[in-house]
Design a protein around this motif. Structure first.
Motif: not given
Length: 143
Positions: A20-27, A32-33, A54-61, A75-85
């Motif tokens: 849930a924190a990753i979802f919010e920070l992504a943003p 709610e968890p 460490t969990l850094v990204g999530i997705a679903r379908a 979505c993923m933590l901002p520090e992992y965005q733009g790096q190919g993840l």
């Protein structure tokens, strides 16, 4: 991106407070968890990105496994965005879905990322939202 970044596809062992924190920070907003856990557990495909432990990204379908699928919540933590993840996660999701038609929900402003995978804007899609004013303010719909 750390060379040790891996992808998993099961919901077992996920810390939903961290997700849930990753979802919010992504943003992508606030979830709610327990609600986030239920949406992922009820999805046909989930994808989790890990940097070591460490969990850094999530997705679903969701999918009918034949013709159409819909991707949500990449979505993923901002520090992992733009790096190919995100690219790795999208490629893994599309491969596992295997349907010829895939629709996705994009955060406004991220359309060019998805265009790289062949996604095009839809002209006739419609949606019904719990809070239309908030969705309009976020750039998802026009009122």
């Amino acid at each position: 991106m750390n060379a040790g970044t891996t992808l998993t596809f099961e919901t077992d062992g996920i810390d939903w407070v961290k997700a849930a924190a990753i979802f919010e920070l992504a943003p992508l907003g606030t979830r709610e968890p327990d609600v986030l856990r239920k949406t992922f557990e009820n999805s046909d495909l989930t994808c989790f990105a890990w940097d070591g432990e460490t969990l850094v990204g999530i997705a679903r379908a969701l999918s009918d496994h034949t013709v159409h699928s819909v991707i949500y919540d990449l979505c993923m933590l901002p520090e992992y965005q733009g790096q190919g993840l995100g690219t790795r996660m999208m490629e893994a999701m599309l491969e596992r879905l295997g349907t010829p038609g895939v629709v996705l929900w994009s955060v406004p402003g991220k359309e060019s990322f998805y265009a790289r995978f062949g996604f095009k804007p839809m002209l006739t899609a419609m949606a019904r939202f719990e809070d239309p004013e908030r969705s309009a303010a976020g750039g998802y719909i026009s009122l």
